[in-house]
Design a protein around this motif. Structure first.
Motif, PDB file in Angstrom:
ATOM      1  N   ALA A  36    -110.737  30.522  10.987  1.00 27.58           N
ATOM      2  CA  ALA A  36    -110.871  29.101  10.629  1.00 27.58           C
ATOM      3  C   ALA A  36    -109.589  28.295  10.814  1.00 27.58           C
ATOM      4  CB  ALA A  36    -111.330  28.979   9.172  1.00 27.58           C
ATOM      5  N   PHE A  37    -108.420  28.947  10.743  1.00 26.36           N
ATOM      6  CA  PHE A  37    -107.154  28.228  10.716  1.00 26.36           C
ATOM      7  C   PHE A  37    -106.188  28.761  11.765  1.00 26.36           C
ATOM      8  CE2 PHE A  37    -108.178  28.385   5.994  1.00 26.36           C
ATOM      9  CZ  PHE A  37    -108.788  27.140   5.991  1.00 26.36           C
ATOM     10  N   GLY A  38    -105.163  27.957  12.029  1.00 25.86           N
ATOM     11  CA  GLY A  38    -104.071  28.399  12.876  1.00 25.86           C
ATOM     12  C   GLY A  38    -102.791  27.685  12.514  1.00 25.86           C
ATOM     13  N   LEU A  39    -101.659  28.352  12.711  1.00 23.55           N
ATOM     14  CA  LEU A  39    -100.336  27.787  12.442  1.00 23.55           C
ATOM     15  C   LEU A  39     -99.381  28.210  13.549  1.00 23.55           C
ATOM     16  CD1 LEU A  39     -99.438  28.285   8.651  1.00 23.55           C
ATOM     17  CD2 LEU A  39     -99.396  26.127   9.910  1.00 23.55           C
ATOM     18  N   GLY A  40     -98.457  27.322  13.894  1.00 19.78           N
ATOM     19  CA  GLY A  40     -97.409  27.674  14.833  1.00 19.78           C
ATOM     20  C   GLY A  40     -96.111  27.007  14.432  1.00 19.78           C
ATOM     21  N   VAL A  41     -94.995  27.702  14.594  1.00 17.92           N
ATOM     22  CA  VAL A  41     -93.672  27.166  14.249  1.00 17.92           C
ATOM     23  C   VAL A  41     -92.718  27.447  15.405  1.00 17.92           C
ATOM     24  CG1 VAL A  41     -91.680  27.344  12.709  1.00 17.92           C
ATOM     25  CG2 VAL A  41     -93.980  27.416  11.758  1.00 17.92           C
ATOM     26  N   ALA A  42     -91.955  26.437  15.800  1.00 19.12           N
ATOM     27  CA  ALA A  42     -90.861  26.588  16.760  1.00 19.12           C
ATOM     28  C   ALA A  42     -89.549  26.397  15.996  1.00 19.12           C
ATOM     29  CB  ALA A  42     -90.980  25.559  17.881  1.00 19.12           C
ATOM     30  N   HIS A  43     -88.618  27.351  16.124  1.00 16.35           N
ATOM     31  CA  HIS A  43     -87.363  27.248  15.374  1.00 16.35           C
ATOM     32  C   HIS A  43     -86.206  27.757  16.231  1.00 16.35           C
ATOM     33  CE1 HIS A  43     -87.424  31.611  14.413  1.00 16.35           C
ATOM     34  NE2 HIS A  43     -88.742  31.449  14.322  1.00 16.35           N
ATOM     35  N   HIS A  44     -85.003  27.653  15.685  1.00 15.45           N
ATOM     36  CA  HIS A  44     -83.797  27.977  16.444  1.00 15.45           C
ATOM     37  C   HIS A  44     -83.459  29.465  16.474  1.00 15.45           C
ATOM     38  CE1 HIS A  44     -82.527  23.929  17.441  1.00 15.45           C
ATOM     39  NE2 HIS A  44     -82.682  23.543  16.191  1.00 15.45           N
ATOM     40  N   GLY A  45     -84.323  30.289  15.950  1.00 19.30           N
ATOM     41  CA  GLY A  45     -84.098  31.728  16.024  1.00 19.30           C
ATOM     42  C   GLY A  45     -82.846  32.157  15.284  1.00 19.30           C
ATOM     43  N   ARG A  46     -81.987  32.896  15.954  1.00 22.26           N
ATOM     44  CA  ARG A  46     -80.792  33.432  15.316  1.00 22.26           C
ATOM     45  C   ARG A  46     -79.778  32.359  14.954  1.00 22.26           C
ATOM     46  NH1 ARG A  46     -78.976  38.131  19.333  1.00 22.26           N
ATOM     47  NH2 ARG A  46     -79.615  36.506  20.815  1.00 22.26           N
ATOM     48  N   LYS A  47     -79.882  31.186  15.566  1.00 25.47           N
ATOM     49  CA  LYS A  47     -78.973  30.097  15.212  1.00 25.47           C
ATOM     50  C   LYS A  47     -79.216  29.610  13.784  1.00 25.47           C
ATOM     51  CE  LYS A  47     -78.421  26.697  18.167  1.00 25.47           C
ATOM     52  NZ  LYS A  47     -76.990  26.581  18.495  1.00 25.47           N
ATOM     53  N   ASP A  48     -80.472  29.649  13.349  1.00 27.01           N
ATOM     54  CA  ASP A  48     -80.809  29.156  12.017  1.00 27.01           C
ATOM     55  C   ASP A  48     -82.023  29.925  11.494  1.00 27.01           C
ATOM     56  OD1 ASP A  48     -80.889  27.675   9.706  1.00 27.01           O
ATOM     57  OD2 ASP A  48     -81.771  25.888  10.625  1.00 27.01           O
ATOM     58  N   PRO A  49     -81.840  31.196  11.158  1.00 28.87           N
ATOM     59  CA  PRO A  49     -82.982  32.070  10.859  1.00 28.87           C
ATOM     60  C   PRO A  49     -83.751  31.701   9.597  1.00 28.87           C
ATOM     61  CG  PRO A  49     -80.905  33.184  10.378  1.00 28.87           C
ATOM     62  CD  PRO A  49     -80.559  31.921  11.106  1.00 28.87           C
ATOM     63  N   GLN A  50     -83.139  30.963   8.671  1.00 29.59           N
ATOM     64  CA  GLN A  50     -83.830  30.660   7.423  1.00 29.59           C
ATOM     65  C   GLN A  50     -84.742  29.443   7.518  1.00 29.59           C
ATOM     66  OE1 GLN A  50     -81.871  31.147   3.631  1.00 29.59           O
ATOM     67  NE2 GLN A  50     -80.001  31.881   4.592  1.00 29.59           N
ATOM     68  N   SER A  51     -84.673  28.719   8.634  1.00 26.84           N
ATOM     69  CA  SER A  51     -85.404  27.459   8.730  1.00 26.84           C
ATOM     70  C   SER A  51     -86.600  27.603   9.662  1.00 26.84           C
ATOM     71  CB  SER A  51     -84.477  26.351   9.240  1.00 26.84           C
ATOM     72  OG  SER A  51     -85.142  25.120   9.290  1.00 26.84           O
ATOM     73  N   GLY A  52     -87.772  27.888   9.101  1.00 27.51           N
ATOM     74  CA  GLY A  52     -88.987  27.970   9.892  1.00 27.51           C
ATOM     75  C   GLY A  52     -89.605  29.346   9.834  1.00 27.51           C
ATOM     76  N   THR A  53     -90.453  29.596   8.855  1.00 25.90           N
ATOM     77  CA  THR A  53     -91.052  30.923   8.687  1.00 25.90           C
ATOM     78  C   THR A  53     -92.542  30.798   8.390  1.00 25.90           C
ATOM     79  OG1 THR A  53     -90.441  30.885   6.342  1.00 25.90           O
ATOM     80  CG2 THR A  53     -88.935  32.004   7.852  1.00 25.90           C
ATOM     81  N   ILE A  54     -93.328  31.765   8.878  1.00 33.75           N
ATOM     82  CA  ILE A  54     -94.764  31.834   8.626  1.00 33.75           C
ATOM     83  C   ILE A  54     -95.045  33.046   7.744  1.00 33.75           C
ATOM     84  CG2 ILE A  54     -97.023  32.265   9.676  1.00 33.75           C
ATOM     85  CD1 ILE A  54     -96.211  30.663  12.056  1.00 33.75           C
ATOM     86  N   HIS A  55     -95.951  32.869   6.778  1.00 35.61           N
ATOM     87  CA  HIS A  55     -96.341  33.958   5.886  1.00 35.61           C
ATOM     88  C   HIS A  55     -97.864  34.106   5.952  1.00 35.61           C
ATOM     89  CE1 HIS A  55     -92.322  33.968   3.994  1.00 35.61           C
ATOM     90  NE2 HIS A  55     -92.389  32.666   4.225  1.00 35.61           N
ATOM     91  N   CYS A  56     -98.320  35.331   6.138  1.00 32.68           N
ATOM     92  CA  CYS A  56     -99.755  35.587   6.270  1.00 32.68           C
ATOM     93  C   CYS A  56    -100.169  36.620   5.227  1.00 32.68           C
ATOM     94  CB  CYS A  56    -100.085  36.082   7.680  1.00 32.68           C
ATOM     95  SG  CYS A  56    -101.839  36.231   8.027  1.00 32.68           S
ATOM     96  N   GLY A  57    -100.828  36.151   4.158  1.00 33.23           N
ATOM     97  CA  GLY A  57    -101.263  37.047   3.101  1.00 33.23           C
ATOM     98  C   GLY A  57    -102.757  37.306   3.180  1.00 33.23           C
ATOM     99  N   ASP A  58    -103.270  37.991   2.171  1.00 31.23           N
ATOM    100  CA  ASP A  58    -104.692  38.310   2.160  1.00 31.23           C
ATOM    101  C   ASP A  58    -105.555  37.050   2.078  1.00 31.23           C
ATOM    102  OD1 ASP A  58    -104.056  40.966   2.248  1.00 31.23           O
ATOM    103  OD2 ASP A  58    -104.169  41.253   0.077  1.00 31.23           O
ATOM    104  N   ARG A  59    -105.070  36.053   1.346  1.00 27.48           N
ATOM    105  CA  ARG A  59    -105.872  34.851   1.143  1.00 27.48           C
ATOM    106  C   ARG A  59    -105.264  33.614   1.785  1.00 27.48           C
ATOM    107  NH1 ARG A  59    -106.338  30.865  -3.130  1.00 27.48           N
ATOM    108  NH2 ARG A  59    -104.784  31.928  -4.398  1.00 27.48           N
ATOM    109  N   VAL A  60    -103.930  33.497   1.749  1.00 26.61           N
ATOM    110  CA  VAL A  60    -103.262  32.263   2.169  1.00 26.61           C
ATOM    111  C   VAL A  60    -102.422  32.499   3.420  1.00 26.61           C
ATOM    112  CG1 VAL A  60    -101.588  30.492   1.529  1.00 26.61           C
ATOM    113  CG2 VAL A  60    -103.241  31.306  -0.159  1.00 26.61           C
ATOM    114  N   LEU A  61    -102.647  31.647   4.406  1.00 25.10           N
ATOM    115  CA  LEU A  61    -101.796  31.569   5.589  1.00 25.10           C
ATOM    116  C   LEU A  61    -100.943  30.321   5.433  1.00 25.10           C
ATOM    117  CD1 LEU A  61    -100.975  32.275   8.537  1.00 25.10           C
ATOM    118  CD2 LEU A  61    -102.949  30.914   9.289  1.00 25.10           C
ATOM    119  N   GLY A  62     -99.621  30.460   5.528  1.00 24.85           N
ATOM    120  CA  GLY A  62     -98.765  29.299   5.288  1.00 24.85           C
ATOM    121  C   GLY A  62     -97.452  29.368   6.020  1.00 24.85           C
ATOM    122  N   ALA A  63     -96.729  28.258   6.000  1.00 22.69           N
ATOM    123  CA  ALA A  63     -95.435  28.169   6.679  1.00 22.69           C
ATOM    124  C   ALA A  63     -94.534  27.209   5.936  1.00 22.69           C
ATOM    125  CB  ALA A  63     -95.621  27.717   8.124  1.00 22.69           C
ATOM    126  N   ILE A  64     -93.246  27.503   5.973  1.00 24.88           N
ATOM    127  CA  ILE A  64     -92.216  26.601   5.470  1.00 24.88           C
ATOM    128  C   ILE A  64     -91.350  26.226   6.658  1.00 24.88           C
ATOM    129  CG2 ILE A  64     -90.274  26.296   3.893  1.00 24.88           C
ATOM    130  CD1 ILE A  64     -91.502  28.537   2.169  1.00 24.88           C
TER     131      ILE A  64
END
Length: 596
Positions: A36-64
């Protein structure tokens, strides 16, 4: 730029949306999809590893997308936080600080929530015409808009203010999510909720300046904890960046300072001395403009990044942003604009309405002039009234402060997307700082010349001098570029210095600014801009003759205000690149389109 996309989309759709984002070679891409859902994130990789992450759990798919800067002090893991955003957004979101855009999708209920931070540091656009889709850029949403139509009121905003404000975008069928707001998509409908408003200070017994420093330092300390690599700080000859640098130094942060050549001699002279006093490495950018071809390419890339939602004239050192910044730092810190220049004392003391405050402080052209250029709009100030209606507070003074803080998300925060295309960015998006700034006493804000109805400033808000002195790092002994006087000296010496410099500049300096100068003096750049203005004159929402007059006034030296014309150029360029091809495709299939 780096960004986020998502919605009721399958993997192929998410892939296509990610491909539509502005892209650099070093970006890292993450994507997750379910039925039903989809998420995509583009980030700076190793330049800024803390900024842009996806989390996929049993119930919730999310991103910061960005960072929750106070995450270490919260009782949740990232997965628990995202579940909380789905289940209890009004309880969870007000507790989050930092620059972020959060998306959380519940597989069981089919609910999607997307939330901006308290300062609106990350843009979020969405459409619900054919399913629900969102993104940090407009381009990924175009495929879901059957017949893209330009929003005339947004065009009016671009001319009046240099940026689009409120919930609208340049396209009628795509909306903007304002700061401190979450949207809920459920059962095929979208609802938006403002989850946070500035709170009145609880510690009014505390001396205001000390309280400001304490909150600002706490917020910067949290931000530093989210950065792993080389860090830069823009440093001018002013006091805001000086205060940010002093705060980072007090926190023992590892950073270097950067100054670009903006045509102000004082910046180039003062900034290195401030950096020396801070004992940090300083980098002077001597050519922020680049060659004519490089400058034109940078305009094009800027428009691609910000989707013509803001005039490119607001972005300083354009060529350096795209041809140098990425090699200078991994993350750039921004101190913010919290030191008394947002709402002047006159507006608070005379109970000026939020609409009028925004108009006086931020207009680029008069409302009457805008109405003549965009004749379909009879009231260019309608957007200002709508924004004022969304503010909080019991009186016009507090509502004006709230309105201006929201406006900065459409202005300063939106221009940060250019930097963020090249490096990670960190800006103050902390509720305690934002609330404290709204509650700033009138006597600490920008004062104005008596008898001018609040229209002529005295050059420096007293709060800037008080904070610089209170930091007690010797920075108050280095003159302030705007006044030529050190912060340690009296306020009235600064006022006199500012007035004296303004009078001297009026008689001895006719420099129009680096971008206007290049337009007037370089045939290649002038031809590029003039050609796009000529094309824009054929759009049905413009009066072509009025647009021509606006250009001729700039060219002839009757005006040095490039911002409105640059906004027109950016809009025309973006439509030609991203919307007109859709119109031609629709015409070939005998489907009417309405971009013109």
């Amino acid at each position: 730029m780096t960004g986020i996309v998502g919605g009721t989309a399958s993997k192929p759709t998410i892939d296509g949306m990610l491909d539509s984002l502005y892209r650099e070679d070093w970006y890292s891409l993450e994507r997750r999809s379910s039925d039903a859902f989809g998420l995509g994130v583009a980030h700076h990789g190793r330049k800024d590893p803390q900024s842009g992450t996806i989390h996929c759990g049993d119930r919730v798919l999310g991103a910061i997308y960005g960072v929750v800067s106070n995450a270490a002090a919260l009782p949740w893991t990232s997965a628990e936080l995202l579940r909380g955003v789905v289940d209890s957004p009004d309880a969870v979101l007000p507790k989050l600080e930092g620059p972020f855009l959060i998306a959380a999708m519940d597989r069981e209920t089919g609910t999607i929530r997307v939330a901006t931070d308290k300062a609106g540091s990350r843009p979020c656009y969405y459409t619900d015409g054919d399913g629900f889709h969102f993104g940090s850029e407009l381009k990924p949403l175009l495929e879901g808009v059957s017949s893209p139509t330009v929003d005339r009121q947004a065009v009016s905003d671009l001319l009046l203010l240099g940026t689009v404000i409120g919930e609208k975008t340049i396209l009628e069928d795509v909306a903007n999510l304002p700061p401190a707001t979450y949207l809920t998509y459920a059962d095929g409908t979208v609802e938006t909720t403002r989850y946070w408003t500035p709170e009145a200070r609880e510690d009014r017994g505390e001396e205001y300046v000390r309280g400001w420093i304490r909150r600002f330092e706490d917020a910067m300390d949290d931000l530093i904890g989210t950065v792993d690599g080389p860090t830069g700080l823009w440093l001018s000859g002013g006091l805001d960046s000086r205060v940010a640098g002093a705060t980072l130094r007090r926190l023992d942060a590892d950073f270097e300072t950067l100054t670009y050549d903006n045509g102000l001699q004082g910046d180039n002279e003062v900034a290195p001395r401030v950096a020396d006093r801070l004992s940090v490495r300083h980098r002077q950018i001597t050519d922020g403009m680049g060659s004519p071809d490089e400058f034109i390419e940078s305009i094009e890339r800027c428009v691609d990044c910000n989707d013509a939602m803001q005039s490119w004239a607001y972005v300083p050192a354009l060529s350096f942003m795209f041809h140098g910044l990425a090699d200078t730092a991994d993350v750039v810190m921004e101190g913010g604009t919290f030191l008394g220049e947002d709402v002047w004392s006159h507006y608070l003391e005379n109970d000026v309405s939020p609409e009028e405050t925004l108009y006086r402080k931020r207009k680029q052209l008069s409302a009457e002039r805008v109405a003549s250029i965009v004749p379909a709009i009879d009231d260019p100030r309608r957007s200002l009234r709508a924004e004022a209606a969304r503010t909080s507070g019991d009186d016009d003074a507090r509502r004006s402060c709230d309105a201006m803080r929201r406006f900065y998300s459409y202005l300063h925060r939106r221009s940060n997307v250019i930097q963020r295309s090249q490096v990670g960015t960190r800006s103050i998006s902390d509720g305690a700082v934002l609330s404290h700034a709204v509650d700033m006493p009138a006597e600490l804000r920008m004062q104005t010349v008596p008898g001018t109805d609040g229209r002529v400033p005295l050059g420096v808000p007293p709060i800037k001098l008080h904070v610089t002195r209170a930091l007690d790092m010797g920075l108050d002994e280095i003159e302030y570029e705007r006044t030529g006087v050190a912060p340690a000296r009296s306020y009235w010496l600064h006022a006199a210095g500012f007035v004296g410099k303004q009078l001297a500049n009026r008689f001895t300096d006719d420099s129009p600014g680096p971008y206007v100068a290049r337009y007037r003096r370089n045939e290649r750049i002038r031809s590029f801009i003039d050609g796009l203005v000529d094309d824009a004159r054929d759009r049905p929402f413009f009066d072509g003759d009025e647009l021509l007059e606006l250009r001729e006034q700039l060219s002839a030296g009757e005006s040095a205000n490039l911002t409105p014309l640059a906004a027109v150029v950016g809009l025309e360029l973006w439509l030609q690149r991203h919307v007109d091809p859709l119109e031609r495709s629709a015409a070939s299939q005998s489907v009417p389109a309405s971009t013109r």
